[in-house]
Design an enzyme around this catalytic site. Sequence first.
Site, mmCIF file in Angstrom:
data_model
loop_
_atom_site.group_PDB
_atom_site.id
_atom_site.type_symbol
_atom_site.label_atom_id
_atom_site.label_comp_id
_atom_site.label_asym_id
_atom_site.label_seq_id
_atom_site.Cartn_x
_atom_site.Cartn_y
_atom_site.Cartn_z
ATOM 1 N N SER A 657 0.812 -1.214 0.000
ATOM 2 C CA SER A 657 0.000 0.000 0.000
ATOM 3 C C SER A 657 0.848 1.267 0.000
ATOM 4 C CB SER A 657 -0.936 0.005 1.212
ATOM 5 O OG SER A 657 -0.200 0.064 2.416
ATOM 6 N N LYS A 700 -6.209 4.777 7.989
ATOM 7 C CA LYS A 700 -5.050 5.534 7.508
ATOM 8 C C LYS A 700 -5.353 7.022 7.428
ATOM 9 C CE LYS A 700 -3.077 1.663 4.911
ATOM 10 N NZ LYS A 700 -2.799 1.082 3.580
#
Length: 805
Positions: A657, A700
């Site tokens: 990611s 996040k």
Amino acid sequence: MTSIRPLAPEELYRRCDPAQFPFETTDELEELQEIIGQPRAVEAVRFGIGIEREGYNIFALGPTGTGKHTLVRKFLEQKAATEPVPPDWCYVNNFERPHQPRALRLPPGTGVALQKDMSRLVEDIRTALSSAFESDEYRTRRQVIEEEFRERQEKAFNELRERAQERGLALLRTPVGLVFAPLRDGEVMAPEEFQKLPEEERKRIEAEVEVMQEELQKIVHEMPRWEREMREKIRELDREVTNFAVGHLIEELRKKYEALPEVVEYLNAVQQDVIENVREFLRPQEQQPPSSSPPPHPLAGPPSLRRYQVNVLVDNSQAKGAPVIYEDNPTYQNLIGRVEHVAQMGALVTDFTLIKPGALHRANGGYLILDARKVLLQPYAWEGLKRALQARQIRIESLGEMLSLVSTVSLEPEPIPLDVKVALVGDRLLYYLLSALDPDFSELFKVAADFDDEIDRNDENQMLYARLIATLARKEGLRPFHRTAVARVIEHSSRLAGDAEKLSTRMQVICDLLREADYWAGQAGNGVVTAQDVQRAIDAQIYRVDRLRERLQEEILRGTILIDTEGERIGQVNGLSVIELGNFAFGRPSRITARVRLGKGEVIDIEREVELGGPIHSKGVLILSSFLASRYSAERPLSLSASLVFEQSYSGVEGDSASSAELYALLSAIAQVPIKQSLAVTGSVNQHGEIQAIGGVNEKIEGFFDVCKARGLTGEQGVLIPAANVKHLMLRPDVVEAVAAGQFHIYPIETVDQGIEILTGIPAGERDESGNYPEGTINYLVEKRLAEMTEKQLAFSKGAEEGET
């Protein structure tokens, strides 16, 4: 410049409008009878229960808390209620081979009845035999037999005595036995007188004594045979008396159980054994301990009582339908059964009354539910379960016998036929591992019931979810939930699913939330659970486990962990990662830096070099290396050496990611263009420069937002996320409010070019008809720098060759 615009507040959080619900509180809703969101699993369970073929046992696989056990048990109980009650199973003594107890299959409820009948029979036999053997008739007949023996013995000796007298000898009894002595005038001759006789007379007398001694020996040799005949007659008398005394008692039981041939056969064996061992019943009975004394051990009492007991292994007298058994502690013995031992006189002893059933015995004729993980954790439990299912019989033996570790004589109970449907409940990983590594597994568990952990979020399912909340509230005895509270639970369910278009089916987590919301409603004095109570429960759950998150944020704010949220830096970008601690996950920003220099086209992943990077992370770095070479140096060698690193990372890094963030840092370092530190990045990249979806997008974003909020929102801060992740957004209310106020921004990105434009404020640029990038664009600067490095590399190589020449 890119046309990418930040997401609107309504795209960040999908609300559930309470007004859509046609109720005020859940008290107005009917209970939910069906299982929502599990059509595949429901169909599989119904098929597994319905098919009655060998090997079609069920494995319910799925995440913890999705209701696997509840659903499987519900369907099993519904099916079991329509099926006949299975038979009772008993163990009785095998009189011919006591170490191999016999198993009796009896109609439901008959086992306990037979056990009581046998207990009463033993007492009745004891009483009847005691009376019969103390009767005058028995004593008289026994005395006749004994008198007959004595008379026979006395007659033989009298005849011998008469013949001896005819020969001038007397038969005398002495301490050392019977002897013959010569007579004179009817008196026994003294030894001195005998010596004075003429030698011929002495020889004659000695010859007569020798003859008579031989006749005496014949009589003595016959006496044991006469005694055996007497004892046999007494035994025959005892058998006759015993049979007469107890025959009618056992005959009554034979008539009662005449429809059960196995029981009749057992009663015949009992009668024969009583006759053969009648003296056991005539011994004085042991004194029973007073009631205040502790109970005796299982082998207390005379063997004559235990020998005729019935050990009821499975009693279905109170059962209605087939059994549904869940074994919480599936050890080998708890599944297969065991033979217990007790200490007597320093030794361990046992008999058939100490055979104890296992879960397979109790579930025989019905259904058995087991936790797959617990079974696999117990030594040899899995092997024992497979052996029983493959052989279709339950053979009770100790682990020592099964593994041939002991050779001592022990009980070998007769195996019991097994007819059971087993349902294992476990994680998907266990199912796939067993399928791959155990060849027997696919033969024994042919039905996989795969439980989904999420369902579509639509109006129909939201209404079903409301009914589910009402059902759980009633079942748990909770306060009714207001429709605003139901809406908040549904929104939180989407957050748990990590998808605004889905709802979580992890009912255990939802049920915990309902209980805690009910608690906070009680603390606030509310008669109905409101949305505020649900939110307080959510906040309390997070607060209990977010100590580490607060500590990391504190270290960032104190400058211990270096994270910039303003300004610009070359070759530096804020990446985002997720940390999972138990059931709690949170995001944290990480500084990612890149350095470039003249080299051989290598992009060094420092995390991988020191073995802190996982294989997926390394794959992401290799992909961005391929993208860099194919876009900018397709027709000439790539002459740079670059290094990428997660700064202040002291543990493993896994996942791809951050590959887009690493690529942005690398492009910035090559082009010498600074990146805005007010922005953070997440998303993986492929070889074509497309940004791909990642996991944990909500955590996040919130992780970077918390740092920015603590330092003060400037209106310039934000996060770049993959456009494919927009549908997954279910952000906290404070993040949505900041976006609505223009203080924070979330950009959906589809390509690397879009991301680098936002991060640098400079257009990425596209190739023109001649294949060149426009001057001043990011791609132009990158390509130009790489070309310069290639020329320098060639110049160095040429100079080195001339020097060698």
